[in-house]
Design a protein around this motif. Structure first.
Motif, PDB file in Angstrom:
ATOM      1  N   LEU A   3       3.129   0.056  -2.099  1.00 32.67           N
ATOM      2  CA  LEU A   3       1.970  -0.659  -2.658  1.00 32.67           C
ATOM      3  C   LEU A   3       1.363   0.161  -3.801  1.00 32.67           C
ATOM      4  O   LEU A   3       1.019   1.341  -3.613  1.00 32.67           O
ATOM      5  CB  LEU A   3       0.934  -0.857  -1.533  1.00 32.67           C
ATOM      6  N   GLY A   4       1.193  -0.448  -4.966  1.00 32.41           N
ATOM      7  CA  GLY A   4       0.609   0.249  -6.114  1.00 32.41           C
ATOM      8  C   GLY A   4      -0.910   0.152  -6.077  1.00 32.41           C
ATOM      9  O   GLY A   4      -1.473  -0.941  -6.080  1.00 32.41           O
ATOM     10  N   ILE A   5      -1.573   1.306  -6.014  1.00 31.39           N
ATOM     11  CA  ILE A   5      -3.037   1.318  -5.854  1.00 31.39           C
ATOM     12  C   ILE A   5      -3.714   1.814  -7.129  1.00 31.39           C
ATOM     13  O   ILE A   5      -3.279   2.814  -7.724  1.00 31.39           O
ATOM     14  CB  ILE A   5      -3.437   2.214  -4.659  1.00 31.39           C
ATOM     15  N   ALA A   6      -4.772   1.123  -7.538  1.00 30.10           N
ATOM     16  CA  ALA A   6      -5.639   1.608  -8.615  1.00 30.10           C
ATOM     17  C   ALA A   6      -6.854   2.273  -7.966  1.00 30.10           C
ATOM     18  O   ALA A   6      -7.491   1.684  -7.092  1.00 30.10           O
ATOM     19  CB  ALA A   6      -6.090   0.450  -9.507  1.00 30.10           C
ATOM     20  N   VAL A   7      -7.154   3.517  -8.380  1.00 27.59           N
ATOM     21  CA  VAL A   7      -8.317   4.234  -7.851  1.00 27.59           C
ATOM     22  C   VAL A   7      -9.423   4.215  -8.903  1.00 27.59           C
ATOM     23  O   VAL A   7      -9.220   4.688 -10.029  1.00 27.59           O
ATOM     24  CB  VAL A   7      -7.953   5.689  -7.481  1.00 27.59           C
ATOM     25  N   ILE A   8     -10.566   3.651  -8.534  1.00 27.15           N
ATOM     26  CA  ILE A   8     -11.735   3.621  -9.435  1.00 27.15           C
ATOM     27  C   ILE A   8     -12.682   4.746  -8.993  1.00 27.15           C
ATOM     28  O   ILE A   8     -12.985   4.856  -7.799  1.00 27.15           O
ATOM     29  CB  ILE A   8     -12.484   2.267  -9.352  1.00 27.15           C
ATOM     30  N   GLY A   9     -13.130   5.549  -9.951  1.00 28.83           N
ATOM     31  CA  GLY A   9     -13.930   6.739  -9.610  1.00 28.83           C
ATOM     32  C   GLY A   9     -13.010   7.924  -9.384  1.00 28.83           C
ATOM     33  O   GLY A   9     -13.292   8.818  -8.581  1.00 28.83           O
ATOM     34  N   VAL A  73      -6.809  -2.282  -4.958  1.00 26.91           N
ATOM     35  CA  VAL A  73      -7.787  -1.438  -5.647  1.00 26.91           C
ATOM     36  C   VAL A  73      -8.645  -0.706  -4.607  1.00 26.91           C
ATOM     37  O   VAL A  73      -9.080  -1.306  -3.618  1.00 26.91           O
ATOM     38  CB  VAL A  73      -8.699  -2.323  -6.538  1.00 26.91           C
ATOM     39  N   ILE A  74      -8.875   0.591  -4.843  1.00 29.92           N
ATOM     40  CA  ILE A  74      -9.824   1.347  -4.008  1.00 29.92           C
ATOM     41  C   ILE A  74     -10.904   1.890  -4.930  1.00 29.92           C
ATOM     42  O   ILE A  74     -10.610   2.607  -5.889  1.00 29.92           O
ATOM     43  CB  ILE A  74      -9.142   2.509  -3.249  1.00 29.92           C
ATOM     44  N   VAL A  97     -10.756  -2.415  -1.699  1.00 26.25           N
ATOM     45  CA  VAL A  97     -11.345  -1.568  -0.653  1.00 26.25           C
ATOM     46  C   VAL A  97     -12.524  -0.874  -1.314  1.00 26.25           C
ATOM     47  O   VAL A  97     -12.345  -0.086  -2.241  1.00 26.25           O
ATOM     48  CB  VAL A  97     -10.325  -0.537  -0.129  1.00 26.25           C
ATOM     49  N   LEU A  98     -13.719  -1.182  -0.846  1.00 31.40           N
ATOM     50  CA  LEU A  98     -14.927  -0.702  -1.514  1.00 31.40           C
ATOM     51  C   LEU A  98     -15.626   0.354  -0.642  1.00 31.40           C
ATOM     52  O   LEU A  98     -16.080   0.061   0.461  1.00 31.40           O
ATOM     53  CB  LEU A  98     -15.869  -1.885  -1.772  1.00 31.40           C
ATOM     54  N   ALA A 248      -6.331  -0.331   2.422  1.00 29.48           N
ATOM     55  CA  ALA A 248      -5.736  -1.056   1.276  1.00 29.48           C
ATOM     56  C   ALA A 248      -4.434  -1.724   1.716  1.00 29.48           C
ATOM     57  O   ALA A 248      -4.170  -2.880   1.348  1.00 29.48           O
ATOM     58  CB  ALA A 248      -5.493  -0.088   0.125  1.00 29.48           C
ATOM     59  N   GLN A 249      -3.647  -1.011   2.504  1.00 29.51           N
ATOM     60  CA  GLN A 249      -2.374  -1.577   2.978  1.00 29.51           C
ATOM     61  C   GLN A 249      -2.638  -2.773   3.889  1.00 29.51           C
ATOM     62  O   GLN A 249      -1.951  -3.790   3.827  1.00 29.51           O
ATOM     63  CB  GLN A 249      -1.551  -0.506   3.700  1.00 29.51           C
ATOM     64  N   TRP A 250      -3.656  -2.626   4.732  1.00 30.05           N
ATOM     65  CA  TRP A 250      -3.997  -3.707   5.663  1.00 30.05           C
ATOM     66  C   TRP A 250      -4.575  -4.908   4.902  1.00 30.05           C
ATOM     67  O   TRP A 250      -4.160  -6.060   5.117  1.00 30.05           O
ATOM     68  CB  TRP A 250      -5.002  -3.188   6.699  1.00 30.05           C
ATOM     69  N   ALA A 251      -5.500  -4.638   3.970  1.00 25.26           N
ATOM     70  CA  ALA A 251      -6.167  -5.729   3.237  1.00 25.26           C
ATOM     71  C   ALA A 251      -5.154  -6.544   2.438  1.00 25.26           C
ATOM     72  O   ALA A 251      -5.292  -7.769   2.317  1.00 25.26           O
ATOM     73  CB  ALA A 251      -7.247  -5.160   2.316  1.00 25.26           C
TER      74      ALA A 251
END
Ligand code: NAD
Length: 267
Positions: A3-9, A73-74, A97-98, A248-251
């Protein structure tokens, strides 16, 4: 498939920990990393920034482009980023994921709107252990709370500036909610001198501040002749990052909606 995740912050304490956890998890990869425009993190290699070795993903400042390039996105940044991130997730149909706390009404409304289009996980504490502890405490309060003296003990490192911890207070609210009490009326914070006998309606809080303790919480239900103690001990802050990556994987597998960590661990 990874899963490709974007990290904000990405440049923050949690952002760097997330990047480190993502780098070490074969089930996910870092698709993009974003921080505030003009910030020191922008332009740097995200892996190097996290102390996890170069990963070839530079930290950018365009959250919409980063979100479009990712599967999920996290966001652990600041409330001023939330509405834009939620809007971009809605446009691209990406799960969010916030972790950011302190949202105002407008930001929370943006999160609710997104939940109509995509799965959103929102939790004040991403530790799966604390999530389970909260559920167990609720169950214990229902079974024996009315006939027990309930005390909440917590310990944290010497640099923590608030007491009791937010998690201890949430555990107290959980117990008070089950027992139909108002925590503001029932809470007793520490004891000293001639206190008189204990009132069963009270919920006691005890605080330890010492050394480098990451975080420990115990909820104690004491009756006559026995007591039950439910304890969680965190040994590393990476537990929050690991919980968010798992979230994130679950969502990514869920239909649109607003979820919390209890949904994920099934309690
Ligand atoms: P931090 O200050 O170290 O990091 C925040 C980062 O966000 C910084 O790098 C900052 O430059 C960046 N940022 C600010 N505005 C931005 C924007 N508009 N777009 C992109 N990036 C932006 O803070 P932290 O300790 O990493 O915490 C971040 C948030 O996560 C806080 O709201 C904190 O309360 C929350 N938090 C939640 C949990 C949990 O389990 N839910 C745990 C720890 C922290």
């Amino acid at each position: 498939m990874s899963l490709g995740i974007a990290v904000i912050g990405a440049g923050g304490r949690m952002g760097r920990m997330l990047i480190d956890v993502i780098q070490r998890d074969p089930g996910v990869h870092l698709a993009a990393a974003v921080d505030r425009g003009g910030g020191a993190a922008v332009g740097r290699d995200a892996g190097e920034l996290a102390g996890a070795g170069a990963c070839g993903v530079p930290v950018g400042d365009d959250s919409a482009a980063a979100i479009a390039a990712a599967d999920a996105v996290i966001d652990f940044s600041l409330p001023e980023a939330t509405a834009k991130v939620a809007g971009a997730c809605a446009d691209a149909g990406r799960p969010l994921v916030l972790g950011t706390t302190g949202l105002g009404d407008a930001e929370q409304e943006a999160v609710r709107r997104l939940a109509g289009h995509a799965p959103v996980m929102q939790a004040a504490n991403y530790s799966t252990g604390v999530t389970l502890l909260t559920a167990l405490v609720e169950q214990a309060a229902r079974a024996i709370g009315a006939h027990s003296d309930v005390e909440i003990l917590e310990a944290h490192h010497r640099n923590k500036v608030d007491a009791p911890s937010g998690t201890a207070l949430r555990l107290g609210e959980t117990v008070a909610g089950v027992l139909g009490r108002d925590l503001a009326q029932s809470a007793v914070y520490g004891r000293e001198g001639h206190t008189g006998a204990r009132d069963r309606e009270t919920i006691g809080f005890e605080t330890v501040r010492a050394g480098d303790i990451v975080g420990e919480h115990t909820v104690l239900f004491a009756g006559d002749g026995e007591r039950v103690e439910l304890t969680h001990k965190a040994s590393s802050r990476t537990t929050f990052a690991a919980g968010a990556v798992r979230a994130a994987q679950w969502a990514a597998e869920q239909p649109p909606g607003l979820y919390d960590m209890r949904d994920m661990i099934g309690v």
